[in-house]
Scaffold this motif. Structure first.
Motif, short mmCIF file in Angstrom:
data_model
loop_
_atom_site.label_atom_id
_atom_site.label_comp_id
_atom_site.label_asym_id
_atom_site.label_seq_id
_atom_site.Cartn_x
_atom_site.Cartn_y
_atom_site.Cartn_z
N GLY A 1 0.77 -1.24 0.00
CA GLY A 1 0.00 0.00 0.00
C GLY A 1 0.80 1.28 0.00
O GLY A 1 0.22 2.37 0.04
N THR A 2 2.12 1.19 -0.04
CA THR A 2 2.98 2.38 -0.07
C THR A 2 3.81 2.36 -1.34
O THR A 2 4.38 1.33 -1.69
CB THR A 2 3.92 2.41 1.16
N GLU A 3 3.85 3.50 -2.03
CA GLU A 3 4.71 3.58 -3.21
C GLU A 3 6.15 3.69 -2.75
O GLU A 3 6.52 4.61 -2.02
CB GLU A 3 4.34 4.77 -4.09
N ARG A 4 6.96 2.71 -3.16
CA ARG A 4 8.35 2.64 -2.76
C ARG A 4 9.23 3.20 -3.88
O ARG A 4 9.16 2.75 -5.02
CB ARG A 4 8.74 1.19 -2.46
N PHE A 5 10.03 4.18 -3.54
CA PHE A 5 10.98 4.75 -4.50
C PHE A 5 12.36 4.16 -4.22
O PHE A 5 12.73 3.94 -3.07
CB PHE A 5 11.01 6.27 -4.38
N TYR A 6 13.09 3.91 -5.27
CA TYR A 6 14.43 3.34 -5.11
C TYR A 6 15.32 3.83 -6.24
O TYR A 6 14.84 4.32 -7.27
CB TYR A 6 14.37 1.80 -5.13
N TYR A 7 16.61 3.70 -6.03
CA TYR A 7 17.58 4.04 -7.07
C TYR A 7 17.97 2.77 -7.82
O TYR A 7 17.95 1.67 -7.26
CB TYR A 7 18.83 4.69 -6.46
N GLU A 8 18.30 2.96 -9.08
CA GLU A 8 18.80 1.83 -9.86
C GLU A 8 19.86 2.32 -10.83
O GLU A 8 19.89 3.48 -11.22
CB GLU A 8 17.67 1.11 -10.60
N LEU A 9 20.73 1.39 -11.21
CA LEU A 9 21.81 1.65 -12.14
C LEU A 9 21.90 0.44 -13.06
O LEU A 9 21.88 -0.70 -12.59
CB LEU A 9 23.11 1.85 -11.35
N ILE A 10 21.96 0.69 -14.34
CA ILE A 10 22.09 -0.40 -15.31
C ILE A 10 23.55 -0.48 -15.74
O ILE A 10 24.14 0.50 -16.18
CB ILE A 10 21.19 -0.17 -16.54
N PHE A 11 24.12 -1.68 -15.59
CA PHE A 11 25.50 -1.91 -16.01
C PHE A 11 25.48 -3.10 -16.96
O PHE A 11 25.36 -4.25 -16.53
CB PHE A 11 26.40 -2.18 -14.81
N GLY A 12 25.57 -2.81 -18.25
CA GLY A 12 25.45 -3.88 -19.24
C GLY A 12 24.07 -4.51 -19.14
O GLY A 12 23.06 -3.82 -19.23
N GLU A 13 24.03 -5.82 -18.93
CA GLU A 13 22.76 -6.52 -18.80
C GLU A 13 22.31 -6.64 -17.36
O GLU A 13 21.29 -7.28 -17.08
CB GLU A 13 22.88 -7.92 -19.42
N ARG A 14 23.04 -6.05 -16.45
CA ARG A 14 22.71 -6.20 -15.03
C ARG A 14 22.04 -4.95 -14.48
O ARG A 14 22.44 -3.83 -14.79
CB ARG A 14 23.97 -6.52 -14.23
N ARG A 15 21.04 -5.17 -13.63
CA ARG A 15 20.30 -4.09 -12.99
C ARG A 15 20.65 -4.09 -11.50
O ARG A 15 20.37 -5.05 -10.79
CB ARG A 15 18.80 -4.31 -13.19
N ILE A 16 21.27 -3.01 -11.07
CA ILE A 16 21.63 -2.84 -9.66
C ILE A 16 20.60 -1.89 -9.07
O ILE A 16 20.48 -0.75 -9.53
CB ILE A 16 23.05 -2.26 -9.52
N TRP A 17 19.85 -2.35 -8.07
CA TRP A 17 18.78 -1.50 -7.56
C TRP A 17 18.53 -1.77 -6.08
O TRP A 17 19.16 -2.63 -5.48
CB TRP A 17 17.50 -1.71 -8.38
N GLY A 18 17.61 -1.01 -5.52
CA GLY A 18 17.19 -1.21 -4.14
C GLY A 18 18.28 -0.90 -3.14
O GLY A 18 19.03 0.06 -3.28
N ALA A 19 18.37 -1.75 -2.11
CA ALA A 19 19.31 -1.50 -1.02
C ALA A 19 20.76 -1.46 -1.51
O ALA A 19 21.55 -0.63 -1.06
CB ALA A 19 19.16 -2.56 0.07
N THR A 20 21.10 -2.33 -2.46
CA THR A 20 22.48 -2.35 -2.97
C THR A 20 22.81 -1.03 -3.65
O THR A 20 23.86 -0.42 -3.38
CB THR A 20 22.67 -3.53 -3.94
N ALA A 21 21.92 -0.55 -4.52
CA ALA A 21 22.15 0.73 -5.19
C ALA A 21 22.19 1.88 -4.18
O ALA A 21 22.99 2.81 -4.32
CB ALA A 21 21.08 0.98 -6.25
N ALA A 22 21.34 1.83 -3.17
CA ALA A 22 21.32 2.90 -2.17
C ALA A 22 22.63 2.96 -1.40
O ALA A 22 23.17 4.05 -1.16
CB ALA A 22 20.15 2.69 -1.21
N MET A 23 23.16 1.81 -1.02
CA MET A 23 24.43 1.80 -0.30
C MET A 23 25.58 2.27 -1.18
O MET A 23 26.50 2.96 -0.72
CB MET A 23 24.70 0.42 0.29
N ILE A 24 25.52 1.93 -2.47
CA ILE A 24 26.54 2.42 -3.40
C ILE A 24 26.42 3.93 -3.56
O ILE A 24 27.43 4.65 -3.57
CB ILE A 24 26.42 1.72 -4.77
N LEU A 25 25.19 4.43 -3.66
CA LEU A 25 25.00 5.86 -3.82
C LEU A 25 25.47 6.62 -2.57
O LEU A 25 26.04 7.70 -2.68
CB LEU A 25 23.54 6.17 -4.13
N ASN A 26 25.25 6.04 -1.38
CA ASN A 26 25.79 6.67 -0.18
C ASN A 26 27.31 6.75 -0.25
O ASN A 26 27.91 7.77 0.13
CB ASN A 26 25.38 5.87 1.07
#
Length: 196
Positions: free
Chosen positions: A163-188
Motif C-alpha cells: 500500500g505504499t509507493e516505494r521509491f528506489y535508485y537503480e543503475l544499469i551496467f550492461g545486462e545487469r540491474r543494480i537497484w534497491g538497497a544495494t544501489a542505495a548503499m553504493i550511492l551513499n
C-alpha cells in the motif's frame, strides 16, 4: 598513498543527505527489532579500481536473481559487522579474509525486510581466484568504481509495497540491474567519495 589510504581520507569529510532505508527512508522497525547484517564493499586494487558484486541465484527464498554485495546476517560468533562481512564473502565468493584491508564501516541502512545492514568497505587485490557458492551465487562481476561514483548513472524507479509507493535508485551496467538497497548503499558511498 595506498588505495585504502585514499579512501579513508575521502571518508573523513562530513556528508548530508545520505539514504537511511527502504520505503523512502521510513522502513518500519520490525516488532522484534532490526536483524543485524553486514555486507562487504570490496574495491579492487588496480589502476582503475572496481567493486565486486554478485548476481544471486534465481531460486533463493529472498532477493532471488538480484545483484548484491557479499553479505548476510551477523552471527553471535562473528563479534561484529567486519567479521561477518568477511565470513560471508569467504562463504559466497571464496574471498580469503586475510586479503582484505578494511577501510571503514559505513552508514547503516534499514531494509523493508527487517535488516539493519552495515556496509564494510575494504580493498582487495585485483584478480583474486574467486568462486561463486553454487547454491547462492550465479555470478561474480566487477563494476568500475568511476561508473558507481557517477550520479548521472542512477535513475529513480518506484513500485508499490503493501500500500505504499516505494521509491528506489537503480543503475544499469550492461545486462545487469543494480537497484534497491544495494544501489542505495553504493550511492551513499558515491556521496562520500570524490574520486580524483
Amino acid at each position: 598513498m595506498t588505495l585504502a589510504d585514499r579512501l579513508r581520507a575521502r571518508l573523513a569529510d562530513p556528508v548530508e543527505g545520505l539514504l537511511t532505508g527502504d520505503l523512502n527512508g521510513a522502513a518500519p522497525m520490525p516488532e522484534g527489532g532490526w536483524r543485524a547484517a553486514a555486507v562487504l564493499i570490496a574495491v579492487t586494487e588496480r589502476a582503475e579500481p572496481g567493486v565486486l558484486l554478485t548476481q544471486r541465484t534465481g531460486d533463493l527464498r529472498t532477493h532471488a536473481g538480484q545483484v548484491a554485495f557479499p553479505g548476510g546476517s551477523i552471527d553471535p560468533a562473528d563479534g561484529g559487522p567486519v567479521a561477518a562481512a568477511l565470513r560471508e564473502a569467504a562463504e559466497e565468493i571464496a574471498l580469503p579474509p586475510q586479503t582484505a584491508t578494511v577501510v571503514a564501516t559505513l552508514d547503516r541502512y534499514h531494509t523493508v525486510t527487517g535488516f539493519e545492514v552495515v556496509p564494510v568497505l575494504a580493498t582487495v587485490p585485483a584478480d583474486l581466484p574467486l568462486m561463486p557458492a553454487p547454491l547462492e551465487v550465479d555470478a561474480i562481476f566487477e563494476v568500475p568504481l568511476t561508473v558507481l561514483l557517477d550520479r548521472a548513472n542512477y535513475q529513480v524507479g518506484s513500485r508499490w509495497h503493501e500500500g505504499t509507493e516505494r521509491f528506489y535508485y537503480e543503475l544499469i551496467f550492461g545486462e545487469r540491474r543494480i537497484w534497491g538497497a544495494t544501489a542505495a548503499m553504493i550511492l551513499n558511498l558515491a556521496r562520500r567519495l570524490t574520486w580524483p
